[in-house]
Design a protein around this motif. Structure first.
Motif, PDB file in Angstrom:
ATOM      1  N   PRO A 247     -18.697 -24.620 -90.159  1.00 21.70           N
ATOM      2  CA  PRO A 247     -19.198 -25.870 -89.559  1.00 21.70           C
ATOM      3  C   PRO A 247     -20.347 -25.645 -88.586  1.00 21.70           C
ATOM      4  N   GLU A 248     -20.359 -24.504 -87.921  1.00 14.73           N
ATOM      5  CA  GLU A 248     -21.435 -24.134 -87.011  1.00 14.73           C
ATOM      6  C   GLU A 248     -21.484 -22.617 -86.932  1.00 14.73           C
ATOM      7  N   PRO A 249     -22.647 -22.016 -86.594  1.00 15.79           N
ATOM      8  CA  PRO A 249     -22.712 -20.563 -86.465  1.00 15.79           C
ATOM      9  C   PRO A 249     -21.682 -20.063 -85.452  1.00 15.79           C
ATOM     10  N   VAL A 250     -20.992 -18.971 -85.811  1.00 20.36           N
ATOM     11  CA  VAL A 250     -19.906 -18.446 -84.980  1.00 20.36           C
ATOM     12  C   VAL A 250     -20.301 -17.070 -84.457  1.00 20.36           C
ATOM     13  N   LEU A 251     -20.184 -16.898 -83.143  1.00 18.57           N
ATOM     14  CA  LEU A 251     -20.437 -15.609 -82.518  1.00 18.57           C
ATOM     15  C   LEU A 251     -19.169 -14.768 -82.626  1.00 18.57           C
ATOM     16  N   CYS A 252     -19.222 -13.734 -83.447  1.00 16.15           N
ATOM     17  CA  CYS A 252     -18.073 -12.840 -83.621  1.00 16.15           C
ATOM     18  C   CYS A 252     -18.138 -11.745 -82.564  1.00 16.15           C
ATOM     19  N   ILE A 253     -17.177 -11.744 -81.671  1.00 18.99           N
ATOM     20  CA  ILE A 253     -17.124 -10.783 -80.570  1.00 18.99           C
ATOM     21  C   ILE A 253     -16.066  -9.747 -80.907  1.00 18.99           C
ATOM     22  N   GLY A 254     -16.502  -8.557 -81.275  1.00 16.80           N
ATOM     23  CA  GLY A 254     -15.578  -7.500 -81.653  1.00 16.80           C
ATOM     24  C   GLY A 254     -15.772  -7.007 -83.067  1.00 16.80           C
ATOM     25  N   GLY A 255     -16.440  -7.795 -83.919  1.00 17.42           N
ATOM     26  CA  GLY A 255     -16.862  -7.303 -85.225  1.00 17.42           C
ATOM     27  C   GLY A 255     -15.791  -7.210 -86.289  1.00 17.42           C
TER      28      GLY A 255
END
Length: 338
Positions: A247-255
């Protein structure tokens, strides 16, 4: 008009902030910072770049603090000053880091962000039908795919876990191709629907023993902290690359990315059990490394955002020599009427 109207000096600061918060393009906010020194100071003091990044990526609300690491030259020791100067330096540092983050995101190219396959919840014939087969596009001359173990209950889910190219990246979509097999008739081993979760390992050594029969030695929820869960997407019963745009760009923290395959639709002719088989997985996004890296702070789950290439992307805007001229109330009213 011959004279400038500086609305930042005329309006209530909260109203000015609300006006500037309508800007959604980082380059527009850079232009605002270039108008004058007072406008740049206003942008810094009100954390407008930080607010912009938080609107773009709500996951940044878990940032405990930001750091600037300049590997090109040694940093000068920070001089002890007044509390005001220290507070201003903190605001200016936030401004530089978040301005760089916004500019890096909009300047990087979109790419496949998968680095390696970590584990599958089950594998039928390991290693022939391993999750590692999903990293390369399927070829017509050979059957390359991951297969789950067979289940008599079609509601039993499966999961695939991947490590991304960096521990700090933005994901926009995931593409999945179910495996199709031609026996006496065409069989497509897709799932009913799919869902995605992103997060990070709970500890630095949690991935050390992951290659045990292609599955984790314990439940994935015991190994990873999930910071994002997507909506559930229906999967077509077709053997083609299917696109699932978030739905929106997601910042993946931790990979770490987990794919949840929910529900089974295809029964195998030989044993009558239900299977899920996937030929190819592609994760589309932008890797923010090496400009940025993160340090996860456990057990709080917050993190330190580190800018490792200070000044590579963000350049302070050049400012005019003169500030906007102050004008009388009468001139201001005439200007507004004009």
């Amino acid at each position: 008009m011959e004279v400038c109207i500086d609305f930042l000096n005329r309006l209530d600061p909260d109203i000015s902030v609300q006006i500037l918060m309508y800007l959604e393009d980082p380059s527009d906010l850079v232009h605002v910072s270039s108008v004058s020194r007072s406008w740049r100071d206003f942008v810094i003091a009100n954390g407008l770049f930080k607010n912009l990044c938080l609107r773009m990526f709500p996951q940044l609300s878990r940032v405990a603090r930001v750091m600037e690491l300049n590997k090109c030259r040694a940093k000068k020791p920070v001089e002890v000053g007044s509390s005001y100067s220290l507070e201003w330096e903190s605001l200016a540092r936030d401004h530089r880091v978040y301005a760089t983050l916004a500019q890096v995101y909009t300047s990087l190219i979109v790419e496949d962000c998968i680095s390696e396959a970590i584990s599958a919840s089950s594998t039928d014939h390991y290693p022939v039908e391993s999750i590692h087969n999903t990293l390369l596009p399927a070829y017509t001359w050979r059957a390359s795919y991951w297969s789950s173990k067979g289940q008599s209950n079609p509601a039993v889910p499966e999961t695939l876990i991947y490590k991304l190219k960096s521990e700090f990246c933005v994901i926009t979509e995931i593409n999945i191709c179910p495996f199709e097999q031609l026996l006496s008739s065409l069989h497509i081993y897709s799932s009913n629907s799919v869902r995605f979760r992103m997060g990070h390992p709970k500890g630095p050594n949690d991935l050390g023993s992951r290659h045990l029969g292609d599955s984790l030695p314990c439940n994935a929820d015991d190994t990873f902290n999930w910071t994002y869960a997507s909506p559930e997407f229906p999967m077509a019963q077709e053997g083609r690359l299917q696109n699932f745009r978030l739905p929106e760009p997601v910042l993946c923290i931790g990979g770490i990315l987990q794919i949840e395959l929910l529900g089974r639709v295809q029964r195998h002719e030989m044993d009558g059990l239900f299977y899920i088989c996937i030929s190819y997985v592609q994760v589309v996004g932008r890797s923010l490394s090496p400009t940025f890296c993160v340090e996860i702070l456990e057990p709080s789950g917050t993190f330190v955002l580190k800018n490792e290439m200070q000044g590579k992307f963000y350049t302070p805007p050049s400012l005019p020599k003169n500030e906007a001229h102050e004008i009388s109330d009468d001139q201001l009213q005439r200007g507004f009427r004009y």
